[in-house]
Design a protein around this motif. Structure first.
Motif, PDB file in Angstrom:
ATOM      1  N   LEU A 114      -6.397  -1.355  -3.941  1.00 37.76           N
ATOM      2  CA  LEU A 114      -5.453  -0.724  -4.856  1.00 37.76           C
ATOM      3  C   LEU A 114      -6.082  -0.495  -6.226  1.00 37.76           C
ATOM      4  O   LEU A 114      -5.839   0.539  -6.868  1.00 37.76           O
ATOM      5  CB  LEU A 114      -4.193  -1.590  -4.985  1.00 37.76           C
ATOM      6  CG  LEU A 114      -3.255  -1.565  -3.776  1.00 37.76           C
ATOM      7  CD1 LEU A 114      -2.209  -2.670  -3.893  1.00 37.76           C
ATOM      8  CD2 LEU A 114      -2.580  -0.199  -3.637  1.00 37.76           C
ATOM      9  N   GLY A 141      -0.032   3.516  -3.316  1.00 36.48           N
ATOM     10  CA  GLY A 141      -1.417   3.419  -3.754  1.00 36.48           C
ATOM     11  C   GLY A 141      -2.398   3.818  -2.686  1.00 36.48           C
ATOM     12  O   GLY A 141      -3.477   4.339  -2.971  1.00 36.48           O
ATOM     13  N   ASP A 178       1.408   2.195  -7.403  1.00 32.88           N
ATOM     14  CA  ASP A 178       0.970   3.578  -7.159  1.00 32.88           C
ATOM     15  C   ASP A 178       0.591   4.312  -8.442  1.00 32.88           C
ATOM     16  O   ASP A 178       0.457   5.533  -8.448  1.00 32.88           O
ATOM     17  CB  ASP A 178       2.059   4.358  -6.410  1.00 32.88           C
ATOM     18  CG  ASP A 178       3.286   4.658  -7.253  1.00 32.88           C
ATOM     19  OD1 ASP A 178       3.460   4.024  -8.319  1.00 32.88           O
ATOM     20  OD2 ASP A 178       4.093   5.526  -6.842  1.00 32.88           O
ATOM     21  N   ALA A 180      -3.133  -4.091 -10.233  1.00 31.83           N
ATOM     22  CA  ALA A 180      -3.308  -4.546  -8.847  1.00 31.83           C
ATOM     23  C   ALA A 180      -3.761  -6.000  -8.769  1.00 31.83           C
ATOM     24  O   ALA A 180      -3.248  -6.789  -7.964  1.00 31.83           O
ATOM     25  CB  ALA A 180      -4.317  -3.649  -8.131  1.00 31.83           C
ATOM     26  N   MET A 190       0.810  -1.220   0.000  1.00 30.84           N
ATOM     27  CA  MET A 190       0.000   0.000   0.000  1.00 30.84           C
ATOM     28  C   MET A 190       0.843   1.269   0.000  1.00 30.84           C
ATOM     29  O   MET A 190       0.401   2.316  -0.469  1.00 30.84           O
ATOM     30  CB  MET A 190      -0.931   0.012   1.220  1.00 30.84           C
ATOM     31  CG  MET A 190      -1.868  -1.178   1.300  1.00 30.84           C
ATOM     32  SD  MET A 190      -2.965  -1.331  -0.143  1.00 30.84           S
ATOM     33  CE  MET A 190      -4.097   0.036   0.157  1.00 30.84           C
TER      34      MET A 190
END
Length: 391
Positions: free
Chosen positions: A226, A169, A144, A209, A111
């Protein structure tokens, strides 16, 4: 009797040897076997890569110079990375700045991991006057959407209170506004090429993701979060920066956790299959001219190899030129028919000499030299140079 030089063009043996090291050990083994007469074929080396790990090393082996850049690792730690430069062309390997191997202790942070360091490498290359940037995408630790990379290049991402977003993300879930007014001016004058071997879109079941999140530490729930974060990122970019709504669907947009999307949508990049573009970049076509045999390979030759990875790209290029290709691997998991269909005339594996896979990894260099000396040198496809007429 075939003639011509032998061209050694392997990818890395992941976890064991870089591509230049693989090429060196194979060349040493052949030299040992063929030096009995001084009439063995000329052996040339062109290490290759497909845009992921090892791209920087392949560029350096081809004559590019390393330009060191202090930058930020995927979870914020300071690291030393570099890009490769020659004649105004910069090769940036995302994995060297924002890759899984840069995670402290190997602890994954699905994350929070960011592509910011990759952006710092691109910024340094633009500051130095490079006008072609090759982005090798693969092996990333982040999902991200390339937001970190773009922040390093001047974009500002803020939440509903006007505060800068956090990394990764996870931060994108709070995104309210994108300000592109300070995007690095060099972006508009540079040609940016994304070299990658995946064709995933940014979003959905085949997106960044959902397909690659697990290898970066995301379980099913986190991968879903995500994916929602990336969708929100694409929506806000479309609204605030005028980015075309279809950019997220372009094949390759999902590469490296969505860094491909950022490069396409904001930097105006074009996508090229990693191995095809990098073969040109490292001078493979010129080295192939006049070859009688090509030797390529990677740590594991398997069905993933056949899906556009470096050895398959080498085999495809050599087949077009009518040059036979042998594969060398730590292990080979595909059948003779599949090998032939992919353009390989045969394959040799370290496991042919040493059945213990751990020893194959630990002793890969010595085993490659043995394999080259004992097996490859005796292959019927090995070019032979006639002995000079003594009379």
């Amino acid at each position: 009797m075939s003639t011509g030089h032998v061209l050694i063009a392997p990818d890395k043996f992941k976890g064991s040897l870089t591509a230049p090291e693989v090429a060196g050990h194979l060349a040493a083994g052949l030299a040992r076997a063929l030096s009995a007469g001084s009439h063995g074929p000329d052996v040339r080396r062109v290490p290759v890569a497909d845009g992921g790990d090892g791209t920087l090393e392949a560029a350096l082996a081809a004559g590019f110079r390393a330009v060191p850049v202090p930058c930020t690792g995927p979870t914020g730690q300071p690291i030393e990375s570099s890009y490769a430069e020659r004649d105004g062309v910069a090769v940036v390997e995302l994995a060297d700045a924002s890759g899984l191997r840069r995670l402290p202790g190997g602890v994954r942070a699905p994350m929070r991991a960011s592509s910011y360091g990759t952006g710092e490498l691109v910024r340094a290359a633009l500051d130095a006057g490079c006008r072609e940037i090759v982005l090798g995408l693969g092996g990333s630790a982040c999902t991200d959407g390339g937001a970190g990379m773009l922040r390093a290049l001047g974009l500002r991402l803020t939440d509903a209170h006007g505060a800068d977003l956090g990394p990764g993300g996870e931060g994108l879930l709070e995104l309210a506004r994108v300000d592109t007014s300070r995007l690095h001016p060099g972006v508009h004058d540079a040609r940016i090429v994304v070299a990658c071997d995946v064709d995933n879109p940014l979003l959905g079941p085949h997106g960044a993701a959902q397909v690659y999140g697990r290898q970066k530490g995301a379980d099913r729930v986190l991968a879903g979060e995500l994916d929602r974060a990336l969708a929100h990122w694409a929506e806000v970019l479309h609204r605030d920066a005028g980015i075309a709504g279809g950019a997220a669907e372009i094949p390759g947009a999902g590469a490296a956790g969505g860094v491909g999307f950022a490069a396409l949508a904001v930097l105006g990049a074009t996508v090229r299959p990693g191995i095809e573009y990098l073969l040109d970049l490292v001078g493979f076509p010129a080295a192939l001219a006049g070859a009688g045999l090509v030797i390529t390979g990677e740590g594991s030759v398997d069905r993933q190899t056949l899906r556009g990875k470096a050895p398959a790209g080498v085999a495809k290029a050599a087949r077009r030129a009518g040059v036979p290709v042998l594969a060398v691997a730590g292990r080979c998991l595909i059948t003779g028919t599949e090998l032939v269909d992919a353009g390989f005339a045969g394959a040799y594996a370290l496991t042919d000499l040493e059945p213990d896979p751990d020893r194959c990894v630990a002793e890969a260099g010595a085993l490659l030299e043995r394999l080259a000396a004992e097996r490859l040198a005796r292959d019927p496809l090995m070019p032979q140079v006639p002995e000079p007429d003594s009379g």
